[in-house]
Design a protein around this motif. Structure first.
Motif, PDB file in Angstrom:
ATOM      1  N   ARG A  10       0.832  -1.198   0.000  1.00  0.00           N
ATOM      2  CA  ARG A  10       0.000   0.000   0.000  1.00  0.00           C
ATOM      3  C   ARG A  10       0.863   1.243   0.000  1.00  0.00           C
ATOM      4  O   ARG A  10       1.758   1.389   0.813  1.00  0.00           O
ATOM      5  N   LYS A  11       0.583   2.129  -0.897  1.00  0.00           N
ATOM      6  CA  LYS A  11       1.387   3.346  -1.032  1.00  0.00           C
ATOM      7  C   LYS A  11       0.869   4.405  -0.073  1.00  0.00           C
ATOM      8  O   LYS A  11      -0.130   5.067  -0.359  1.00  0.00           O
ATOM      9  N   VAL A  12       1.537   4.513   1.033  1.00  0.00           N
ATOM     10  CA  VAL A  12       1.071   5.437   2.074  1.00  0.00           C
ATOM     11  C   VAL A  12       2.174   6.252   2.733  1.00  0.00           C
ATOM     12  O   VAL A  12       1.906   7.086   3.584  1.00  0.00           O
ATOM     13  N   ILE A  13       3.419   6.014   2.342  1.00  0.00           N
ATOM     14  CA  ILE A  13       4.531   6.665   3.031  1.00  0.00           C
ATOM     15  C   ILE A  13       5.038   7.872   2.254  1.00  0.00           C
ATOM     16  O   ILE A  13       5.299   7.776   1.064  1.00  0.00           O
ATOM     17  N   THR A  14       5.163   8.991   2.920  1.00  0.00           N
ATOM     18  CA  THR A  14       5.632  10.204   2.246  1.00  0.00           C
ATOM     19  C   THR A  14       7.141  10.152   2.042  1.00  0.00           C
ATOM     20  O   THR A  14       7.865   9.407   2.709  1.00  0.00           O
ATOM     21  N   ILE A  15       7.610  10.989   1.148  1.00  0.00           N
ATOM     22  CA  ILE A  15       9.023  10.959   0.773  1.00  0.00           C
ATOM     23  C   ILE A  15       9.960  11.261   1.938  1.00  0.00           C
ATOM     24  O   ILE A  15      11.061  10.712   2.015  1.00  0.00           O
ATOM     25  N   GLY A  16       9.514  12.099   2.845  1.00  0.00           N
ATOM     26  CA  GLY A  16      10.350  12.430   3.992  1.00  0.00           C
ATOM     27  C   GLY A  16      10.624  11.206   4.847  1.00  0.00           C
ATOM     28  O   GLY A  16      11.760  10.967   5.277  1.00  0.00           O
ATOM     29  N   VAL A  17       9.594  10.417   5.091  1.00  0.00           N
ATOM     30  CA  VAL A  17       9.734   9.197   5.885  1.00  0.00           C
ATOM     31  C   VAL A  17      10.568   8.173   5.129  1.00  0.00           C
ATOM     32  O   VAL A  17      11.422   7.506   5.720  1.00  0.00           O
ATOM     33  N   VAL A  18      10.342   8.064   3.829  1.00  0.00           N
ATOM     34  CA  VAL A  18      11.131   7.132   3.016  1.00  0.00           C
ATOM     35  C   VAL A  18      12.605   7.517   3.114  1.00  0.00           C
ATOM     36  O   VAL A  18      13.476   6.657   3.238  1.00  0.00           O
ATOM     37  N   SER A  19      12.871   8.777   3.104  1.00  0.00           N
ATOM     38  CA  SER A  19      14.239   9.261   3.211  1.00  0.00           C
ATOM     39  C   SER A  19      14.860   8.811   4.543  1.00  0.00           C
ATOM     40  O   SER A  19      15.971   8.305   4.581  1.00  0.00           O
ATOM     41  N   GLU A  20      14.113   8.958   5.617  1.00  0.00           N
ATOM     42  CA  GLU A  20      14.610   8.506   6.928  1.00  0.00           C
ATOM     43  C   GLU A  20      14.838   6.999   6.929  1.00  0.00           C
ATOM     44  O   GLU A  20      15.839   6.513   7.453  1.00  0.00           O
ATOM     45  N   ASN A  47       1.591  15.004  -4.108  1.00  0.00           N
ATOM     46  CA  ASN A  47       2.503  14.371  -3.151  1.00  0.00           C
ATOM     47  C   ASN A  47       2.731  12.899  -3.451  1.00  0.00           C
ATOM     48  O   ASN A  47       1.793  12.146  -3.656  1.00  0.00           O
ATOM     49  N   ARG A  48       3.988  12.508  -3.443  1.00  0.00           N
ATOM     50  CA  ARG A  48       4.360  11.124  -3.704  1.00  0.00           C
ATOM     51  C   ARG A  48       4.093  10.252  -2.490  1.00  0.00           C
ATOM     52  O   ARG A  48       4.337  10.676  -1.355  1.00  0.00           O
ATOM     53  N   LYS A  49       3.621   9.031  -2.739  1.00  0.00           N
ATOM     54  CA  LYS A  49       3.408   8.067  -1.659  1.00  0.00           C
ATOM     55  C   LYS A  49       4.066   6.764  -2.044  1.00  0.00           C
ATOM     56  O   LYS A  49       3.886   6.292  -3.161  1.00  0.00           O
ATOM     57  N   TYR A  50       4.785   6.182  -1.100  1.00  0.00           N
ATOM     58  CA  TYR A  50       5.527   4.942  -1.350  1.00  0.00           C
ATOM     59  C   TYR A  50       5.015   3.816  -0.460  1.00  0.00           C
ATOM     60  O   TYR A  50       4.445   4.057   0.600  1.00  0.00           O
ATOM     61  N   SER A  51       5.288   2.573  -0.892  1.00  0.00           N
ATOM     62  CA  SER A  51       4.938   1.398  -0.099  1.00  0.00           C
ATOM     63  C   SER A  51       6.197   0.850   0.564  1.00  0.00           C
ATOM     64  O   SER A  51       7.307   1.272   0.254  1.00  0.00           O
ATOM     65  N   PHE A  52       5.992  -0.118   1.467  1.00  0.00           N
ATOM     66  CA  PHE A  52       7.137  -0.764   2.095  1.00  0.00           C
ATOM     67  C   PHE A  52       7.973  -1.488   1.032  1.00  0.00           C
ATOM     68  O   PHE A  52       9.192  -1.536   1.127  1.00  0.00           O
ATOM     69  N   SER A  53       7.300  -2.025   0.032  1.00  0.00           N
ATOM     70  CA  SER A  53       8.042  -2.661  -1.067  1.00  0.00           C
ATOM     71  C   SER A  53       8.974  -1.662  -1.718  1.00  0.00           C
ATOM     72  O   SER A  53      10.122  -1.972  -2.027  1.00  0.00           O
ATOM     73  N   ASP A  54       8.450  -0.475  -1.939  1.00  0.00           N
ATOM     74  CA  ASP A  54       9.272   0.561  -2.561  1.00  0.00           C
ATOM     75  C   ASP A  54      10.486   0.863  -1.698  1.00  0.00           C
ATOM     76  O   ASP A  54      11.600   1.028  -2.205  1.00  0.00           O
TER      77      ASP A  54
END
Lengths: 108, 108
Positions: A10-20, A47-54
């Motif tokens: 599920r794509k729910v994570i913002t780029i800032g969190v992905v960066s962390e 706004n971009r949203k990423y999944s855990f897979s991403d």
DNA sequence: CGTGTAAGGAATTCTGACACG
DNA sequence: CGTGTAAGGAATTCTGACACG
């Protein structure tokens, strides 16, 4: 075959969190998207949203980059992987089709 | 017992996305936190982050609220649930202790 | 009690560009 | 090619408060 479409994709994570989570800069993350290595969704206005897979894929990309692998090469590898999986799926499907033809329809 | 700490409990979702996922307003989500029904993490400077578990819990809360259940009552139910689980864990632990005492130490 | 809203500020994210190599 | 950075704007999130009931 799959039980849950579920959390992982599920794509729910913002780029800032992905960066962390990955240790990559936002710049890098956006660039890998430009190079077609990842495909975030765009929810609200852009706004971009990423999944855990991403996130996991990004970590692998980061590892390969450290070894000096170019984004283009990483992309080629990814395409090969995907192809292999699709072939496998196609084979399974065909096999099921033959089984059904000889022994009748069955649920899978 | 658990295989993955994994996706479900990682606090990575921002309040805006949680709002989209649950249909609740941000105001409501923050209020339920004030009432001790959910416990987001605060990552970067003050921003709340939620897990998929939190999202599911919020959906349950929303359902109960629709039935007219008060936040205080919901909290009581949650405490009872948690207590029940803890008792169960304690019983299991004690049982394992007795088994170990009689038959020797064993990995679990 | 549970939720809406206007308020003001701080932090986030976005895009396109210039830079270096 | 891969990444940094300054730029300007738009959207997000935060807190404390007043409002209604």
């Amino acid at each position: 075959m799959k039980d849950e479409p579920s959390y992982k994709n599920r794509k729910v994570i913002t780029i800032g969190v992905v960066s962390e989570l990955t240790g990559l800069t936002e710049r890098q993350i956006r660039y890998y998207e430009e190079r077609k290595l990842i495909f975030p969704e765009r929810l609200a206005r852009g706004n971009r949203k990423y999944s855990f897979s991403d996130v996991e894929k990004l970590i692998e990309i980061a590892n390969k980059r450290e070894e000096g692998v170019r984004t283009y090469e990483i992309r080629q590898e990814m395409i090969k992987e995907t192809k292999k999986e699709n072939d496998k799926k196609a084979r399974n499907k065909m096999l099921r089709g033959q089984i059904n033809a000889r022994f009748g329809i069955q649920k899978d």
